[in-house]
Design a protein around this motif. Structure first.
Motif, PDB file in Angstrom:
ATOM      1  N   ARG A 284      13.549  16.453   2.363  1.00  0.00           N
ATOM      2  CA  ARG A 284      14.764  16.969   2.761  1.00  0.00           C
ATOM      3  C   ARG A 284      15.506  17.762   1.648  1.00  0.00           C
ATOM      4  NH1 ARG A 284      14.858  11.825   4.717  1.00  0.00           N
ATOM      5  NH2 ARG A 284      16.676  11.289   3.631  1.00  0.00           N
ATOM      6  N   PHE A 285      15.377  17.471   0.516  1.00  0.00           N
ATOM      7  CA  PHE A 285      16.162  17.912  -0.676  1.00  0.00           C
ATOM      8  C   PHE A 285      15.686  19.237  -0.738  1.00  0.00           C
ATOM      9  CE2 PHE A 285      18.485  14.611  -3.340  1.00  0.00           C
ATOM     10  CZ  PHE A 285      18.679  13.868  -2.347  1.00  0.00           C
ATOM     11  N   VAL A 286      14.310  19.628  -0.622  1.00  0.00           N
ATOM     12  CA  VAL A 286      13.865  21.106  -0.714  1.00  0.00           C
ATOM     13  C   VAL A 286      14.397  21.996   0.330  1.00  0.00           C
ATOM     14  CG1 VAL A 286      11.806  22.353  -0.361  1.00  0.00           C
ATOM     15  CG2 VAL A 286      11.503  20.230  -1.624  1.00  0.00           C
ATOM     16  N   ASP A 287      14.691  21.403   1.787  1.00  0.00           N
ATOM     17  CA  ASP A 287      15.553  22.028   2.411  1.00  0.00           C
ATOM     18  C   ASP A 287      16.838  22.508   2.113  1.00  0.00           C
ATOM     19  OD1 ASP A 287      13.361  22.204   4.027  1.00  0.00           O
ATOM     20  OD2 ASP A 287      13.923  20.452   5.227  1.00  0.00           O
ATOM     21  N   ARG A 288      17.267  21.370   1.619  1.00  0.00           N
ATOM     22  CA  ARG A 288      19.052  21.854   1.127  1.00  0.00           C
ATOM     23  C   ARG A 288      19.085  22.633   0.070  1.00  0.00           C
ATOM     24  NH1 ARG A 288      21.055  16.065  -0.307  1.00  0.00           N
ATOM     25  NH2 ARG A 288      23.071  17.094  -0.573  1.00  0.00           N
ATOM     26  N   PHE A 289      18.403  22.244  -0.859  1.00  0.00           N
ATOM     27  CA  PHE A 289      18.373  23.117  -2.230  1.00  0.00           C
ATOM     28  C   PHE A 289      17.349  24.157  -2.687  1.00  0.00           C
ATOM     29  CE2 PHE A 289      20.305  18.834  -2.796  1.00  0.00           C
ATOM     30  CZ  PHE A 289      21.595  18.902  -2.837  1.00  0.00           C
ATOM     31  N   GLY A 290      16.522  24.314  -2.019  1.00  0.00           N
ATOM     32  CA  GLY A 290      15.248  25.152  -2.532  1.00  0.00           C
ATOM     33  C   GLY A 290      14.386  24.009  -3.367  1.00  0.00           C
ATOM     34  N   ALA A 291      13.141  24.634  -3.425  1.00  0.00           N
ATOM     35  CA  ALA A 291      12.264  23.833  -4.348  1.00  0.00           C
ATOM     36  C   ALA A 291      12.248  23.574  -5.581  1.00  0.00           C
ATOM     37  CB  ALA A 291      10.626  24.648  -4.078  1.00  0.00           C
ATOM     38  N   ALA A 292      12.744  24.569  -6.497  1.00  0.00           N
ATOM     39  CA  ALA A 292      12.947  24.471  -7.813  1.00  0.00           C
ATOM     40  C   ALA A 292      14.014  23.256  -8.172  1.00  0.00           C
ATOM     41  CB  ALA A 292      13.391  25.653  -8.342  1.00  0.00           C
ATOM     42  N   ARG A 293      15.420  23.447  -7.427  1.00  0.00           N
ATOM     43  CA  ARG A 293      16.486  22.600  -7.686  1.00  0.00           C
ATOM     44  C   ARG A 293      16.157  21.113  -7.198  1.00  0.00           C
ATOM     45  NH1 ARG A 293      21.500  21.900  -9.513  1.00  0.00           N
ATOM     46  NH2 ARG A 293      22.860  20.723  -8.660  1.00  0.00           N
ATOM     47  N   ALA A 294      15.594  21.089  -6.151  1.00  0.00           N
ATOM     48  CA  ALA A 294      15.159  20.010  -5.466  1.00  0.00           C
ATOM     49  C   ALA A 294      14.167  19.043  -6.356  1.00  0.00           C
ATOM     50  CB  ALA A 294      14.425  20.096  -4.018  1.00  0.00           C
ATOM     51  N   GLU A 295      13.244  19.751  -7.087  1.00  0.00           N
ATOM     52  CA  GLU A 295      12.329  19.213  -7.816  1.00  0.00           C
ATOM     53  C   GLU A 295      13.045  18.648  -9.002  1.00  0.00           C
ATOM     54  OE1 GLU A 295       7.969  19.999  -9.113  1.00  0.00           O
ATOM     55  OE2 GLU A 295       9.268  21.284 -10.233  1.00  0.00           O
ATOM     56  N   ARG A 296      13.883  19.535  -9.567  1.00  0.00           N
ATOM     57  CA  ARG A 296      14.873  19.039 -10.692  1.00  0.00           C
ATOM     58  C   ARG A 296      15.770  17.686 -10.562  1.00  0.00           C
ATOM     59  NH1 ARG A 296      19.293  22.258 -14.261  1.00  0.00           N
ATOM     60  NH2 ARG A 296      19.386  21.083 -16.141  1.00  0.00           N
ATOM     61  N   ILE A 297      16.313  17.486  -9.384  1.00  0.00           N
ATOM     62  CA  ILE A 297      17.115  16.627  -8.729  1.00  0.00           C
ATOM     63  C   ILE A 297      16.407  15.182  -8.651  1.00  0.00           C
ATOM     64  CG2 ILE A 297      18.538  15.725  -7.046  1.00  0.00           C
ATOM     65  CD1 ILE A 297      19.618  18.570  -6.420  1.00  0.00           C
ATOM     66  N   THR A 298      15.219  15.387  -7.981  1.00  0.00           N
ATOM     67  CA  THR A 298      14.504  14.208  -7.433  1.00  0.00           C
ATOM     68  C   THR A 298      13.353  13.808  -8.592  1.00  0.00           C
ATOM     69  OG1 THR A 298      12.888  15.444  -6.054  1.00  0.00           O
ATOM     70  CG2 THR A 298      15.173  14.680  -4.879  1.00  0.00           C
ATOM     71  N   HIS A 299      12.781  14.874  -9.310  1.00  0.00           N
ATOM     72  CA  HIS A 299      11.496  14.347 -10.216  1.00  0.00           C
ATOM     73  C   HIS A 299      11.910  14.464 -11.475  1.00  0.00           C
ATOM     74  CE1 HIS A 299       9.767  15.068  -6.225  1.00  0.00           C
ATOM     75  NE2 HIS A 299       8.751  14.726  -6.708  1.00  0.00           N
ATOM     76  N   THR A 300      13.028  14.391 -12.356  1.00  0.00           N
ATOM     77  CA  THR A 300      13.480  14.611 -13.648  1.00  0.00           C
ATOM     78  C   THR A 300      14.175  13.266 -13.968  1.00  0.00           C
ATOM     79  OG1 THR A 300      13.629  17.044 -13.489  1.00  0.00           O
ATOM     80  CG2 THR A 300      14.638  16.056 -15.444  1.00  0.00           C
ATOM     81  N   ASN A 301      14.024  12.691 -14.999  1.00  0.00           N
ATOM     82  CA  ASN A 301      14.669  11.885 -15.736  1.00  0.00           C
ATOM     83  C   ASN A 301      15.675  12.563 -16.815  1.00  0.00           C
ATOM     84  OD1 ASN A 301      13.387   9.975 -14.369  1.00  0.00           O
ATOM     85  ND2 ASN A 301      11.678   9.666 -16.008  1.00  0.00           N
TER      86      ASN A 301
END
Length: 439
Positions: A284-301
């Motif tokens: 769902r975050f990919v739909d909201r923010f696009g793939a690059a930003r969604a990955e940074r939000i959900t997959h980054t410490n």
């Protein structure tokens, strides 16, 4: 007995030699009582300081009372829905008007003489009012209100009426990381009820350095690394990621997906049963923010330092850590967990469990950190070694998380504010006049 030579008047505390790639901090910055007192006046009385999160006062009448920058304050949401920060001190004779750490109230009553204030700070009740003269006006005796503002739910206050920067201007590049944190929920973030209150017999700046230091992770937290590996999980790599200076003393370390491998944390630590729900949220975050930003939000410490004394550690769970000085050799630490308001109940319980397992006062990491900063403080008693070194990574265009760029950004701002317009001469000179060694 060896007599240490007296340091020259005006001897600098921070030695920042960019040509020689050397950054050193005089250890009296951690031990000197005069410097500790000057910090309160030049830093804590001037900067924007973190008070709390808007979710801690969710409805009209709710409040929290805590110390900020050495001053007791109350953050309250008034009956009009506006969040204000008041001095927790009766304007009559000075007693605390709020003695509970949190609650809900239509008014605050001073226990000394029953003066009563609305949750908007107005004086609304005075016993035996005819004892005052005709010039007495309730409007002149409301609770002192401090200048406050919020960004993405994080509430800050400044005690300096001449503070030239807005909160957003003060936060500088840290707003990027607060956005990444707040965007982890589709309906908003909230502080989980309950706080860890503890301290350490060490200078507060040591814990600021420690909290943004990834270099020590595998060396100091061997028990936790072993625990993760025993579960089949993958702890953070020794190398990788990057550090950033965000301006005005703020800094961050970030472990992107290649280094963090976040699903390795969630499985098996969080269990396979919740993995599909986590992955659905990420989609769902990919739909909201696009793939690059969604990955940074959900997959980054990430670990974010907001000058002077706020740390937000976003790894497995999100920890808000406020670190307050108590003189030169002691600190008070307040830690709470932040989470998405709409979080799945099972994931919430797992988040709380892992927050306590790693970052709680009795967890794997925090006792290690407290023990080591107290060890440093004791080590500074031997004045044969004058400086601490924070030069790691100065030769790199893009420092890694194991380098010390965020700590250097912190110290550069500390140095600027401590110098002010009158330089650093006065503290050393005062010690000389008193016949003390200014180390």
């Amino acid at each position: 007995m060896t007599i240490q030579p007296r340091r020259p008047v005006g001897d600098p505390v921070v030695l920042d030699d960019r040509e020689r790639l050397s950054f050193r901090v005089d250890r009296r910055a951690y031990t000197d009582d005069d410097l500790a007192a000057a910090e309160m006046a030049r830093i804590f009385d001037r900067c924007w300081l973190y008070v709390g999160h808007e979710s801690e006062v969710p409805v009209a009448g709710s409040y929290v009372a805590r110390d900020v920058g050495g001053r007791p304050v109350v953050m309250a949401r008034g009956s009009d829905g506006v969040i204000r920060v008041f001095a927790n001190s009766c304007p009559h004779r000075g007693a605390l008007i709020c003695t509970q750490p949190a609650g809900q109230a239509r008014s605050f009553r001073c226990p000394y003489h029953d003066w009563t204030f609305s949750n908007r700070g107005d004086l609304v009740g005075v016993p035996i009012p005819d004892g005052y003269g005709p010039g007495f006006r309730k409007a002149d005796f409301g609770l002192a209100q401090h200048r406050s503002d919020s960004y993405r739910g994080f509430v800050f206050v400044t005690f300096d009426p001449r503070q030239p920067r807005s909160l957003t201007g003060y936060l500088a590049g840290a707003t990027e990381y607060l956005d990444l944190i707040d965007d982890q929920s589709e309906v908003g973030m909230e502080v989980i009820q309950g706080a860890q209150l503890h301290g350490a017999r060490a200078n507060w700046k040591l814990m600021m350095e420690n909290s943004v230091d990834i270099y020590h992770f595998r060396a100091l937290h061997k028990r936790y690394v072993g625990y993760m590996e025993s579960l089949g999980s993958v702890p953070p790599r020794r190398r990788g990621g990057f550090g950033r200076a965000l301006g005005l003393g703020h800094g961050a370390n970030e472990l992107p997906p290649a280094a963090a491998r976040p699903l390795a944390y969630w499985t098996p630590m969080f269990g396979e049963s919740v993995r599909p729900r986590i992955e659905a949220t990420a989609a769902r975050f990919v739909d909201r923010f696009g793939a690059a930003r969604a990955e940074r939000i959900t997959h980054t410490n990430r670990a974010l330092l907001i000058f002077p004394n706020l740390m937000i550690i976003d790894a497995i769970a999100i920890t808000i850590r406020k670190i307050d000085p108590v003189g030169a050799g002691q600190m008070a630490i307040t830690s709470v967990a932040l989470a998405p308001r709409d979080e799945d109940p099972e994931i919430r319980e797992l988040r709380k469990s892992h927050y306590l397992t790693f970052l709680g006062p009795a967890g794997f990491a925090t006792p290690d950190d407290i023990e080591i900063v107290e060890s440093c403080q004791r080590g500074y008693l031997n004045r044969a070694v004058r400086y601490s070194d924070l030069s790691r990574g100065m030769d790199k265009e893009v420092p890694e998380t194991t380098d010390e760029l965020p700590a250097r950004e912190f110290w550069r701002q500390w140095d600027r504010l401590m110098h002010g317009d009158d330089g650093h001469l006065d503290l050393a000179h005062r010690a000389e006049l008193q016949g003390a060694d200014p180390r």
